[in-house]
Design a protein around this motif. Structure first.
Motif, PDB file in Angstrom:
ATOM      1  N   ALA A   7       1.018  -1.122   0.020  1.00  0.00           N
ATOM      2  CA  ALA A   7       0.124  -0.035  -0.003  1.00  0.00           C
ATOM      3  C   ALA A   7       0.789   1.299   0.005  1.00  0.00           C
ATOM      4  O   ALA A   7       2.102   1.259   0.414  1.00  0.00           O
ATOM      5  CB  ALA A   7      -0.902  -0.067   1.212  1.00  0.00           C
ATOM      6  N   PRO A   8       0.184   2.335  -0.492  1.00  0.00           N
ATOM      7  CA  PRO A   8       0.945   3.540  -0.407  1.00  0.00           C
ATOM      8  C   PRO A   8       1.179   4.150   1.114  1.00  0.00           C
ATOM      9  O   PRO A   8       0.653   3.518   1.967  1.00  0.00           O
ATOM     10  CB  PRO A   8       0.416   4.681  -1.189  1.00  0.00           C
ATOM     11  N   GLY A  76     -14.054  -3.782   0.920  1.00  0.00           N
ATOM     12  CA  GLY A  76     -12.862  -3.567   0.164  1.00  0.00           C
ATOM     13  C   GLY A  76     -11.947  -4.990   0.005  1.00  0.00           C
ATOM     14  O   GLY A  76     -12.671  -5.959  -0.137  1.00  0.00           O
ATOM     15  N   GLN A  77     -10.531  -4.527  -0.029  1.00  0.00           N
ATOM     16  CA  GLN A  77      -9.591  -5.888  -0.448  1.00  0.00           C
ATOM     17  C   GLN A  77      -8.544  -5.629   0.667  1.00  0.00           C
ATOM     18  O   GLN A  77      -8.128  -4.756   1.105  1.00  0.00           O
ATOM     19  CB  GLN A  77      -9.156  -5.580  -1.734  1.00  0.00           C
ATOM     20  N   VAL A  78      -8.352  -7.084   1.144  1.00  0.00           N
ATOM     21  CA  VAL A  78      -7.171  -7.224   2.008  1.00  0.00           C
ATOM     22  C   VAL A  78      -5.931  -6.946   1.447  1.00  0.00           C
ATOM     23  O   VAL A  78      -5.789  -7.316   0.245  1.00  0.00           O
ATOM     24  CB  VAL A  78      -7.210  -8.548   2.724  1.00  0.00           C
ATOM     25  N   VAL A  79      -4.854  -5.971   1.864  1.00  0.00           N
ATOM     26  CA  VAL A  79      -3.847  -5.787   1.364  1.00  0.00           C
ATOM     27  C   VAL A  79      -2.598  -5.950   2.237  1.00  0.00           C
ATOM     28  O   VAL A  79      -1.480  -6.210   1.611  1.00  0.00           O
ATOM     29  CB  VAL A  79      -3.611  -4.336   0.872  1.00  0.00           C
ATOM     30  N   GLY A  87      -6.616 -16.884   8.531  1.00  0.00           N
ATOM     31  CA  GLY A  87      -7.709 -16.994   7.578  1.00  0.00           C
ATOM     32  C   GLY A  87      -8.095 -16.003   6.733  1.00  0.00           C
ATOM     33  O   GLY A  87      -9.268 -16.162   6.050  1.00  0.00           O
ATOM     34  N   VAL A  88      -6.958 -15.223   6.368  1.00  0.00           N
ATOM     35  CA  VAL A  88      -7.146 -14.113   5.480  1.00  0.00           C
ATOM     36  C   VAL A  88      -6.090 -14.170   4.523  1.00  0.00           C
ATOM     37  O   VAL A  88      -5.048 -14.614   4.894  1.00  0.00           O
ATOM     38  CB  VAL A  88      -7.334 -12.833   6.130  1.00  0.00           C
ATOM     39  N   ALA A  89      -6.225 -13.701   3.279  1.00  0.00           N
ATOM     40  CA  ALA A  89      -5.210 -13.854   2.409  1.00  0.00           C
ATOM     41  C   ALA A  89      -5.074 -12.436   1.552  1.00  0.00           C
ATOM     42  O   ALA A  89      -6.405 -12.105   1.379  1.00  0.00           O
ATOM     43  CB  ALA A  89      -5.677 -15.000   1.322  1.00  0.00           C
ATOM     44  N   ASP A  90      -3.955 -12.158   1.130  1.00  0.00           N
ATOM     45  CA  ASP A  90      -3.909 -10.851   0.301  1.00  0.00           C
ATOM     46  C   ASP A  90      -4.930 -10.923  -0.928  1.00  0.00           C
ATOM     47  O   ASP A  90      -5.049 -12.089  -1.433  1.00  0.00           O
ATOM     48  CB  ASP A  90      -2.488 -10.769  -0.267  1.00  0.00           C
ATOM     49  N   GLY A  91      -5.648 -10.045  -1.046  1.00  0.00           N
ATOM     50  CA  GLY A  91      -6.402  -9.871  -2.330  1.00  0.00           C
ATOM     51  C   GLY A  91      -8.123 -10.217  -1.890  1.00  0.00           C
ATOM     52  O   GLY A  91      -8.885 -10.005  -2.810  1.00  0.00           O
ATOM     53  N   ASP A  92      -8.170 -10.754  -0.815  1.00  0.00           N
ATOM     54  CA  ASP A  92      -9.436 -11.230  -0.256  1.00  0.00           C
ATOM     55  C   ASP A  92     -10.343 -10.059  -0.527  1.00  0.00           C
ATOM     56  O   ASP A  92     -10.022  -8.981   0.084  1.00  0.00           O
ATOM     57  CB  ASP A  92      -9.658 -11.429   1.077  1.00  0.00           C
TER      58      ASP A  92
END
Ligand code: NAD
Ligand code: ZN
Ligand code: ZN
Length: 352
Positions: A7-8, A76-79, A87-92
């Motif tokens: 992320a920025p 939104g999207q997980v970054v 249990g979460v992944a990048d892009g979810d």
């Protein structure tokens, strides 16, 4: 668990910095998630009438500490995520369950942070309500348990579903409405028009919608209301007659003195008065009093994580659709003003 921050370092956020002053857009540091935290890049954030109540609150009226970023309806999207966020992944792609409680009490353990036992001690009730919320480029979510996968559902739908969908769902879930029952929805705005759809999708009730705005009544009819009415001196009498003696349920999405007294005046014995709106009205509970015998009065607040998953599933199955008006985050002030003036159809949604 997910890896590096893609992320920025700075992104815009709509900050409430002083009570009684309009929120302002500022460039803030994008937080680094640690522990169980998850960083979500916001794709959409709904504007709730409760945000206006927050903006209008007198200093000291709410327990929240300033400053914080507004926005409690978020998708939104997980970054990025901390090392303990499982249990979460990048892009979810996710919707954020906005009520954030202590995380430890029985209610929080059951995903019912909306009724956290320690609510009175906490200086927040959730995202954008005392904690930094989603009217921003990014939001830091304290724990992955607050995230609900949305698949390919549009973020502009998923965001308002987290409150304008979830709160009416929780309210309707508490009702038993048999064939032939009548339900009156007062206020067919952001929450109310979804409540009408839910009553039609999940119950056999005849649905009556009351609103002061013609445009809201048109939306109520499109949302499935059998009958729409503008409130007037004889509305309670008309509703009692047309419901054949009174309503089994009144869902009040305004909560002002006139709407509470209208609700009390159209209920049948053993009916349910569900007060969702925070319009500052008062109703005297007394025996005997204005309420018929056997009536239950409830003050539901938001909904659980499980209920949010059910709401998202209904929307993904095409059984629920929020009417939305999109605004860029930079036009937040205009969107707030329009909501205040009753010039939003359905839900205003900010797109960062
Ligand atoms: P909204 O502004 O989108 O909708 C309110 C609707 O009520 C509008 O269509 C308006 O025309 C109508 N209305 C206003 N005065 C009326 C009257 N006297 N009679 C009939 N209709 C009238 O607001 P919203 O975002 O849907 O929120 C509704 C209320 O619910 C707000 O008070 C909000 O703070 C509250 N809220 C409560 C919870 C909760 O968990 N209990 C959650 C979200 C919002
Ligand atoms: Zn809200
Ligand atoms: Zn708790």
């Amino acid at each position: 668990m997910v890896g590096g921050v893609s992320a920025p370092r700075k992104s815009p956020a709509l900050r409430l910095t002083a009570w009684g002053r309009p929120p302002s857009l500022a460039d803030v540091d994008v937080p680094d998630p640690g522990g169980t935290e998850v960083l979500v890049r916001v794709e959409a954030a709904g504007i709730c009438h409760s945000d206006l109540h927050v903006l209008d609150a007198a200093p000291g009226a709410l327990p929240y500490r300033l400053p914080f970023t507004l926005g409690h309806e978020i998708a939104g999207q997980v970054v990025a995520a901390g090392s303990a966020a499982t249990g979460v992944a990048d892009g979810d792609r996710v919707a954020v369950h906005g009520p954030w409680g202590c995380g430890e009490c029985r209610r929080c353990a059951a995903g019912e942070d909306n009724y956290c036992h320690r609510r009175a001690e906490l200086a927040f009730s959730g995202a954008g309500l005392g904690r930094d919320g989603g009217m921003a480029g990014h939001v830091l979510v304290p724990h992955p348990r607050h995230l609900v996968p949305i698949g390919d559902l549009a973020a502009s739908q998923a965001a308002p579903l987290t409150d304008a969908g979830l709160t009416p769902y929780h309210a309707v879930a508490g009702l038993t409405l048999a064939e032939g029952a009548a339900a009156v929805v007062i206020g067919a705005g952001g929450l109310g028009h979804v409540a009408i759809q839910l009553l039609r999708a999940l119950t056999p009730a005849r649905v009556f919608a009351v609103d002061v705005r013609e445009e809201a009544l048109e939306l109520a009819a499109r949302s499935g209301a059998h009958r729409t009415l503008r409130p007037g001196p004889d509305t309670a009498a008309v509703l009692r007659r047309e419901t054949g003696g009174g309503a089994e349920a009144v869902l009040d999405f305004v909560g002002s003195d006139p709407t509470l007294s209208l609700g009390a005046g159209v209920l049948r014995p053993a009916g349910s008065l569900v007060i969702v709106g925070s319009g500052g009205g008062k109703l005297t509970i007394a025996k005997p009093g204005v309420l018929p015998p056997g009536v239950s009065v409830s003050l539901p607040f938001w909904g659980s994580a499980r209920e949010l998953r059910e709401v998202i599933a209904l929307a993904r199955a095409g059984r629920l659709r929020v009417e939305t008006e999109p605004f860029p985050l930079t036009a937040a002030a205009d969107a707030f003003q329009r909501l205040r003036e009753g010039r939003i159809r359905g839900r205003a949604v900010l797109l960062p």
